[in-house]
Every structure is written in structure tokens, then in C-alpha cells.
Motif scaffolding. Structure first.
Motif, short mmCIF file in Angstrom:
data_model
loop_
_atom_site.label_atom_id
_atom_site.label_comp_id
_atom_site.label_asym_id
_atom_site.label_seq_id
_atom_site.Cartn_x
_atom_site.Cartn_y
_atom_site.Cartn_z
N PRO A 190 0.84 -1.20 0.00
CA PRO A 190 0.00 0.00 0.00
C PRO A 190 0.88 1.25 0.00
CG PRO A 190 -0.80 -1.58 1.60
CD PRO A 190 0.51 -2.10 1.13
N MET A 191 0.70 2.09 -1.00
CA MET A 191 1.59 3.24 -1.16
C MET A 191 1.01 4.50 -0.52
SD MET A 191 3.38 2.82 -4.91
CE MET A 191 1.91 2.55 -5.88
N ASP A 192 1.89 5.27 0.05
CA ASP A 192 1.54 6.50 0.75
C ASP A 192 1.26 7.61 -0.26
OD1 ASP A 192 1.11 8.41 2.64
OD2 ASP A 192 3.19 8.52 3.33
N THR A 193 0.14 7.45 -0.98
CA THR A 193 -0.27 8.44 -1.98
C THR A 193 -1.78 8.67 -1.87
OG1 THR A 193 -0.85 6.88 -3.74
CG2 THR A 193 1.48 7.51 -3.56
N GLY A 194 -2.26 9.65 -2.58
CA GLY A 194 -3.69 9.93 -2.60
C GLY A 194 -4.50 8.80 -3.20
N PHE A 195 -3.87 7.89 -3.93
CA PHE A 195 -4.54 6.74 -4.51
C PHE A 195 -5.03 5.78 -3.43
CE2 PHE A 195 -4.30 2.38 -6.26
CZ PHE A 195 -5.07 2.51 -7.40
N PHE A 196 -4.29 5.71 -2.32
CA PHE A 196 -4.54 4.72 -1.27
C PHE A 196 -5.63 5.14 -0.28
CE2 PHE A 196 -3.33 3.59 3.18
CZ PHE A 196 -3.64 2.25 3.16
N TYR A 197 -5.57 6.35 0.20
CA TYR A 197 -6.36 6.74 1.37
C TYR A 197 -7.88 6.76 1.21
CZ TYR A 197 -1.95 7.85 3.61
OH TYR A 197 -0.70 7.75 4.15
N PRO A 198 -8.45 7.13 0.06
CA PRO A 198 -9.91 7.23 -0.01
C PRO A 198 -10.65 5.94 0.31
CG PRO A 198 -8.91 8.40 -1.84
CD PRO A 198 -7.80 7.66 -1.16
N ALA A 199 -10.02 4.78 0.06
CA ALA A 199 -10.70 3.51 0.30
C ALA A 199 -10.53 2.99 1.72
CB ALA A 199 -10.19 2.46 -0.69
N GLU A 200 -9.74 3.70 2.54
CA GLU A 200 -9.36 3.17 3.85
C GLU A 200 -9.95 3.97 5.01
OE1 GLU A 200 -7.81 0.35 3.96
OE2 GLU A 200 -7.46 0.28 1.80
N THR A 201 -9.93 3.35 6.19
CA THR A 201 -10.31 4.00 7.45
C THR A 201 -9.05 4.18 8.30
OG1 THR A 201 -10.66 1.91 8.64
CG2 THR A 201 -12.53 2.81 7.39
N GLU A 202 -9.16 4.90 9.40
CA GLU A 202 -8.00 5.07 10.28
C GLU A 202 -7.50 3.72 10.79
OE1 GLU A 202 -8.54 7.86 13.41
OE2 GLU A 202 -9.07 9.52 12.07
N SER A 204 -7.87 0.71 9.35
CA SER A 204 -7.26 -0.11 8.29
C SER A 204 -5.91 0.46 7.88
CB SER A 204 -8.19 -0.22 7.08
OG SER A 204 -8.36 1.02 6.43
N ILE A 205 -5.76 1.78 7.91
CA ILE A 205 -4.46 2.38 7.61
C ILE A 205 -3.44 1.94 8.64
CG2 ILE A 205 -3.18 4.55 7.51
CD1 ILE A 205 -5.81 5.81 6.39
N ALA A 206 -3.84 1.95 9.91
CA ALA A 206 -2.94 1.51 10.98
C ALA A 206 -2.56 0.04 10.80
CB ALA A 206 -3.60 1.72 12.34
N PHE A 207 -3.52 -0.79 10.38
CA PHE A 207 -3.23 -2.21 10.16
C PHE A 207 -2.23 -2.38 9.02
CE2 PHE A 207 -4.01 -6.08 7.73
CZ PHE A 207 -3.72 -7.04 8.70
N HIS A 208 -2.44 -1.69 7.91
CA HIS A 208 -1.52 -1.79 6.77
C HIS A 208 -0.11 -1.39 7.19
CE1 HIS A 208 -4.35 -2.92 3.68
NE2 HIS A 208 -5.12 -1.88 3.92
N LYS A 209 -0.02 -0.32 7.96
CA LYS A 209 1.30 0.13 8.42
C LYS A 209 1.96 -0.92 9.31
CE LYS A 209 0.60 5.15 8.31
NZ LYS A 209 0.52 6.41 9.12
#
Length: 251
Positions: A190-202, A204-209
Motif C-alpha cells: 500500500p503506497m503512501d499516496t492519494g490513490f490509497f487513502y480514499p478507500a481506507e479507514t483510520e 485499516s491504515i494503521a493495520f496496513h502500516k
């Protein structure tokens, strides 16, 4: 053994207006590459023009072209523009993609058709056209996803529409034996770009990290050098999918 460079090589980049595609264009420009900066729609034109100017500022040459890569005639037109501007094509990199995250039970037919058009069909015909147009010794690189090696829900239509590109990669690499053209796919986390964030929640972002080394998302600055390697000294890598993701998934 002398290094292989991109000096005077013509590189068509699908999805070059922003994010990873734009960074790849700017990084190869410093080697003297001639870059065809593709963008998909009028809303991306300004970003594409900025990328093209950055290529020139870095010492390369560039031309900008709009095309809907889900339409085969526009894919053909993109390569015609490249040949018209620079007389040849040496490399093709396709970074264009689209993501939808939802349970399979909620995926509509329209969702499915859009995802496979952008992530699978466009990649196929970009690769097909590259196979017909590239000079011998050329390179083909497509961007897929590390989710291809994940056991997870919610990304069925996203990862599923990227999955065929692995098979396209293997088949085309074999078909091009004898022309010294390598064909590979790069699978970022998962790349740290605007492409990634719209589909995620806080959450799920923490989980990916948490799933990758150092608790970080993949940075485009970590992927662009790998693509550049495949276009140059990595020429002997062929028919492969490279998972570049800090250990997010392995296979």
C-alpha cells in the motif's frame, strides 16, 4: 562490464501525471531519457504538464498525451505519438490503476467492469502494443499489487483485476524470447499516496502500516528505483513479479 543506461531511450509511461508514474518520469530524465507522459483525462492535464517540465528540467525530453487506456485505439494512438515525436519506443511502464474496497457481496457489475477495464484490459493492451512497437532490447514493466500474495477480504475486485497481469507478464516474456525484451511486474505494498487513502479507514491504515517493516506504508521513492533498475541493469530479470513492500506480503 559497462552499465546499461536510459540515455536517449524513449520510455512511454502510462499514468505519468502524478504519484509513482510522475516520479519514475522525473528519475529517468536525469539519465537523458525521452519520456512520453501519459495522462487519462483533462483533470490530470496540469499535473502531466508539470511532470513533462520536470523531465526537461532534469535533462530529458518529453511529450504529453491524453488517452483513455481502456480503449485500444487510444492505446495505439499513445504509441503513435511516441514514434511521431521520437521515431521509436524502447520501454513501456504502466502505472495506471484503480482501486475499490468493499465486500464481494456489494460489488456491482459496473464496479467489476470498471476495475477490469482499468487494471486488466488497459494493462493487456499497453503490453500488446509495446510488444508490437518496442525496439529489440526493450523493457516492459507494469505495476500490480502486493495484495496478490495476501489472504484477505474486501479487495476481491481490485486484486482480482490485477491478478491477470501476472499471467500476461509471464506469457509475453516468453513470447518475446529472441528479441532481448524483458517483461516484469512490480508489486508494491500500500503506497503512501492519494490513490490509497480514499478507500481506507483510520483503523485499516494503521493495520496496513503495522504489516510492514518499520510500521510504514510503501513510499513511491522506494518503488521508482526498482522500476529504473528493471529498465537498465536489471535487464536479466524476466517474467517475474517483484514484491517491493517491506515484507507486507511475501511469496
Amino acid at each position: 562490464m559497462p552499465g546499461r543506461t536510459l540515455k536517449d531511450k524513449v520510455v512511454v509511461i502510462g499514468g505519468a501525471s502524478r504519484n509513482l508514474g510522475s516520479l519514475i518520469a522525473r528519475e529517468i530524465a536525469s539519465d537523458g531519457a525521452k519520456v512520453v507522459v501519459h495522462y487519462n483525462s483533462p483533470s490530470s492535464k496540469d499535473d502531466a504538464m508539470k511532470t513533462a517540465q520536470a523531465v526537461k528540467d532534469a535533462g530529458g525530453e518529453s511529450v504529453v498525451h491524453e488517452a483513455d487506456l481502456t480503449k485500444t485505439d487510444e492505446v495505439e494512438g499513445l504509441f503513435e505519438v511516441a514514434i511521431g515525436a521520437f521515431d521509436k519506443v524502447d520501454c513501456m511502464v504502466n502505472t495506471a490503476g484503480m482501486v475499490i474496497k468493499k465486500p464481494m457481496a456489494e460489488v456491482t457489475e459496473d464496479d467489476y467492469d470498471k476495475m477490469f477495464a482499468v487494471n486488466s484490459k488497459a494493462a493487456f493492451f499497453m503490453m500488446r502494443e509495446a510488444a508490437k512497437r518496442l525496439e529489440d532490447g526493450g523493457k516492459i514493466v507494469t505495476v500490480v499489487t502486493s495484495l496478490l500474495a495476501a489472504y484477505t477480504g474486501l479487495y476481491s475486485v481490485y486484486a482480482g483485476s490485477k491478478s491477470p497481469v501476472e499471467h500476461f507478464t509471464r506469457a509475453l516474456s516468453k513470447e518475446l524470447f529472441g528479441r532481448n525484451i524483458s517483461v516484469n511486474a512490480v508489486a508494491p505494498g500500500p503506497m503512501d499516496t492519494g490513490f490509497f487513502y480514499p478507500a481506507e479507514t483510520e483503523d485499516s491504515i494503521a493495520f496496513h502500516k503495522s504489516s510492514s517493516m518499520n510500521g510504514e506504508l510503501t513510499k513511491i521513492g522506494d518503488i521508482a528505483p526498482c522500476v529504473k533498475f528493471l529498465l537498465t541493469d536489471g535487464w536479466w530479470v524476466n517474467g517475474q513479479t517483484l514484491f517491493v513492500n517491506g515484507g507486507y506480503t511475501t511469496r
